[in-house]
Design an enzyme around this catalytic site. Structure first.
Site, PDB file in Angstrom:
ATOM      1  N   ASP A   1       0.856  -1.183   0.000  1.00 56.69           N
ATOM      2  CA  ASP A   1       0.000   0.000   0.000  1.00 56.69           C
ATOM      3  C   ASP A   1       0.893   1.235   0.000  1.00 56.69           C
ATOM      4  O   ASP A   1       1.712   1.416   0.904  1.00 56.69           O
ATOM      5  CB  ASP A   1      -0.902  -0.020   1.235  1.00 56.69           C
ATOM      6  CG  ASP A   1      -1.993   1.029   1.180  1.00 56.69           C
ATOM      7  OD1 ASP A   1      -2.372   1.433   0.063  1.00 56.69           O
ATOM      8  OD2 ASP A   1      -2.482   1.442   2.243  1.00 56.69           O
ATOM      9  N   MET A   2       0.747   2.065  -1.021  1.00 57.51           N
ATOM     10  CA  MET A   2       1.527   3.303  -1.074  1.00 57.51           C
ATOM     11  C   MET A   2       1.053   4.244   0.038  1.00 57.51           C
ATOM     12  O   MET A   2      -0.148   4.382   0.274  1.00 57.51           O
ATOM     13  CB  MET A   2       1.371   3.959  -2.443  1.00 57.51           C
ATOM     14  CG  MET A   2       1.829   3.098  -3.611  1.00 57.51           C
ATOM     15  SD  MET A   2       3.592   2.649  -3.529  1.00 57.51           S
ATOM     16  CE  MET A   2       4.352   4.247  -3.874  1.00 57.51           C
TER      17      MET A   2
ATOM     18  N   ASP B   1      -3.290   2.596  -5.891  1.00 54.92           N
ATOM     19  CA  ASP B   1      -2.205   2.712  -4.918  1.00 54.92           C
ATOM     20  C   ASP B   1      -1.944   1.436  -4.125  1.00 54.92           C
ATOM     21  O   ASP B   1      -1.248   1.473  -3.111  1.00 54.92           O
ATOM     22  CB  ASP B   1      -2.484   3.864  -3.953  1.00 54.92           C
ATOM     23  CG  ASP B   1      -3.748   3.647  -3.130  1.00 54.92           C
ATOM     24  OD1 ASP B   1      -4.539   2.748  -3.454  1.00 54.92           O
ATOM     25  OD2 ASP B   1      -3.948   4.401  -2.152  1.00 54.92           O
ATOM     26  N   GLU B   2      -2.478   0.298  -4.576  1.00 51.95           N
ATOM     27  CA  GLU B   2      -2.259  -0.927  -3.813  1.00 51.95           C
ATOM     28  C   GLU B   2      -2.270  -2.156  -4.708  1.00 51.95           C
ATOM     29  O   GLU B   2      -2.981  -2.197  -5.719  1.00 51.95           O
ATOM     30  CB  GLU B   2      -3.305  -1.084  -2.702  1.00 51.95           C
ATOM     31  CG  GLU B   2      -4.730  -1.164  -3.209  1.00 51.95           C
ATOM     32  CD  GLU B   2      -5.739  -1.390  -2.099  1.00 51.95           C
ATOM     33  OE1 GLU B   2      -5.457  -2.201  -1.197  1.00 51.95           O
ATOM     34  OE2 GLU B   2      -6.819  -0.759  -2.147  1.00 51.95           O
TER      35      GLU B   2
END
Length: 217
Positions: free
Chosen positions: A11-12, A126-127
């Site tokens: 996860d960013m 983003d993941e």
């Protein structure tokens, strides 16, 4: 081949806001909220400096797309109405979303991970989930290798949870943010997962949490 199933959730960290900080490094360490309109673009001053909009300037029904960890410390989170958040953090910097940039950095971090692990499940901008089971490298070393590749490709940090399944990995990637690594075996579930609030499970929102609390769960 490693016989132990290892599923990672990457996860960013504060992804949209972190991309904005690459564009505006002078805002690092400050509460920043992404979610304004184009009228909230920074204005370049005659001396070359930039004047940024403040959350107190916002008028309308918009919601926060994301916020930096400094803004979250003030109680300002994604999905919150901008007018309401302005009451909590009126001096927070307000930036409009730039989805072209976010998509670009999304492609970059996923391509970087793909150079290390082939089995990737895309879960959003983003993941991702990553199957690390067949990679012989030690788990902690492999996680650090992936994080370094992501940073070199994007200049951004991420958090990774590694467990035997996707549900636990999703929970664990959120336990040590930002820039964290959480590795969990099934023998640790009772001590590390069971004490957590039910809302930590993906898909359980505020209403479900309230009902579960009523039932003592």
């Amino acid at each position: 081949m490693n016989s132990i199933r290892r599923i990672a959730h990457l996860d960013m960290d504060a992804f949209f806001a972190s991309v904005e900080l690459l564009r505006y490094p002078e805002l690092r360490g400050q509460p920043v909220v992404v979610g304004g309109r184009n009228v909230h673009q920074p204005v370049v001053q005659p001396d070359g400096s930039k004047r940024f909009a403040r959350l107190r300037d916002y008028v309308g029904r918009g919601v926060i797309t994301t916020s930096t960890y400094e803004a979250r410390a003030l109680g300002v989170f994604s999905g919150m109405g901008l007018m309401k958040s302005a009451q909590l953090a009126p001096e927070a910097i307000l930036l409009p979303a730039n989805f072209d940039a976010y998509r670009d950095y999304s492609r970059r971090f996923k391509a970087a991970v793909a150079t290390i692990a082939r089995q990737i499940e895309d879960r959003g901008i983003d993941e991702i989930y990553i199957d690390l089971s067949e990679i012989p490298e030690e788990t902690d070393t492999l996680a650090r290798h992936i994080k370094q590749a992501v940073f070199e490709a994007t200049g951004l940090i991420c958090s990774i949870g590694i467990t035997p399944n996707k549900l636990l990995s999703k929970i664990c990637s959120d336990l040590d943010k930002p820039n964290g690594i959480t590795i969990l075996g099934m023998d640790e579930v009772a001590t590390r997962i069971w004490p957590l609030a039910a809302r930590k499970i993906n898909g359980i929102g505020p209403k479900a949490t309230e009902r579960l609390t009523q039932f003592g769960i």
